[in-house]
Design a protein around this motif. Structure first.
Motif, PDB file in Angstrom:
ATOM      1  N   ASN A 281     -15.339  19.395  18.958  1.00 44.55           N
ATOM      2  CA  ASN A 281     -16.678  19.962  18.990  1.00 44.55           C
ATOM      3  C   ASN A 281     -16.634  21.389  19.500  1.00 44.55           C
ATOM      4  O   ASN A 281     -15.885  21.713  20.403  1.00 44.55           O
TER       5      ASN A 281
ATOM      6  N   PRO B 160     -18.903  24.511  21.174  1.00 43.82           N
ATOM      7  CA  PRO B 160     -20.169  24.858  21.774  1.00 43.82           C
ATOM      8  C   PRO B 160     -20.909  25.888  20.958  1.00 43.82           C
ATOM      9  O   PRO B 160     -20.325  26.758  20.314  1.00 43.82           O
TER      10      PRO B 160
ATOM     11  N   HIS C 143     -22.088  20.451  24.640  1.00 44.03           N
ATOM     12  CA  HIS C 143     -21.600  21.546  23.819  1.00 44.03           C
ATOM     13  C   HIS C 143     -22.748  22.284  23.142  1.00 44.03           C
ATOM     14  O   HIS C 143     -22.711  23.517  23.026  1.00 44.03           O
TER      15      HIS C 143
ATOM     16  N   PRO D 262     -19.148  23.526  28.743  1.00 46.33           N
ATOM     17  CA  PRO D 262     -17.859  22.839  28.635  1.00 46.33           C
ATOM     18  C   PRO D 262     -17.837  21.584  29.505  1.00 46.33           C
ATOM     19  O   PRO D 262     -18.477  21.533  30.556  1.00 46.33           O
TER      20      PRO D 262
ATOM     21  N   ASP E  52     -13.289  19.515  27.101  1.00 41.39           N
ATOM     22  CA  ASP E  52     -12.724  20.853  27.253  1.00 41.39           C
ATOM     23  C   ASP E  52     -11.695  20.950  28.364  1.00 41.39           C
ATOM     24  O   ASP E  52     -11.097  22.019  28.561  1.00 41.39           O
TER      25      ASP E  52
END
Length: 281
Positions: A2, A4, A232, A237, A258
């Motif tokens: 994923n 952000p 995200h 994170p 993350d």
């Protein structure tokens, strides 16, 4: 993985490398140096750095004479050769004791000893906020530190102390230091996030740069696919602690987290090596 969403506020330097949109890999954190026999000692942190960890997680407490020392527990008994309350002893008195055969460590000395490392600093008492702000200002180490605490009030006290220290430093002025949310902030994200409020909390209520969370709290799952996706989307994170099992590390990485904090430096390094993201400096 994923990614952000873009944000109008750039990430602090401490976190910039952890944004998938910028680098494409999660971070490995050595929890207390990832050496349970010598936790929070310079020897543990040096070994973690040499193993490839740029990000070192640690705890700080204040001594009776106001020194900021890298130590987790409220009492000395579990890991050191001393006994009793940590806050009852001066730095000089602590000098006679060890953790796993290693001397106790002042945070100022750690900053100097590993000048390229980044430190995830957990405030373990209320008195730690002001000396930490002073040390970061003195060492110009704003970009090398993320400040965390289970108590959101300590994080806010640190922000106030940092602003005061910055205003007093005419050459550099106030500086931004990355922070993560405490228990109240995380509870708000877990409980209100499913109602579509993650972004609003991020912008207007929490004043944090990332979330550092356990996989679950009691019976309540925290790190789910939906939680990571919502964070995200709000440009937060997600770092997860403390994970030592390789299968669980792989599962979390597949969810798109993350960062992972671990006590097993060797296990995390092996998992990250298989993914082509090790070493990290």
């Amino acid at each position: 993985m994923n990614v952000p969403a873009a944000s109008s506020r750039p990430a602090p330097a401490y976190l910039a490398d952890s944004l998938p949109a910028r680098r494409g890999w999660p971070l490995g954190f050595a929890h207390r140096g990832a050496d349970t026999g010598r936790e929070n000692t310079l020897a543990a942190f040096r070994a973690a750095w040499e193993a490839g960890f740029t990000y070192l997680e640690l705890d700080v407490r204040t001594t009776a004479d106001g020194e900021l020392v890298v130590f987790h527990d409220e009492t000395l008994d579990r890991v050191s050769t001393a006994v009793g309350a940590f806050s009852a002893l001066t730095w000089e008195e602590l000098g006679a004791h060890t953790v796993g055969g290693e001397p106790l460590l002042r945070f100022a000395d750690l900053l100097a000893a590993l000048p390229e490392a980044r430190f995830n600093v957990d405030l373990k008492d209320d008195a730690a906020a002001r000396p930490l702000a002073a040390l970061l200002t003195e060492h110009r180490a704003w970009d090398r530190v993320l400040v965390a605490s289970f108590h959101d009030a300590r994080r806010r006290a640190f922000r106030r102390a940092l602003a005061e220290a910055g205003h007093a430093d005419r050459a550099h002025g106030p500086r931004r230091v990355a922070t993560s949310g405490g228990a109240a902030a995380i509870a708000a994200l877990v409980l209100l996030g499913p109602l579509g409020l993650t972004g609003w909390l991020r912008r207007h209520a929490l004043e944090v740069d990332c979330v550092q969370v356990p996989v679950r709290h009691g019976r309540v799952p925290v790190v789910t696919e939906a939680f990571v996706r919502r964070c995200h989307a709000a440009d937060l994170p997600v770092h997860v602690w403390v994970v030592d099992d390789p299968a669980e590390m792989e599962r979390l990485l597949d969810l798109g987290v993350d960062g992972i904090m671990t006590d097993r430096a060797d296990v995390l390094a092996e998992v990250f090596t298989r993914r082509g993201i090790w070493p990290q400096h």
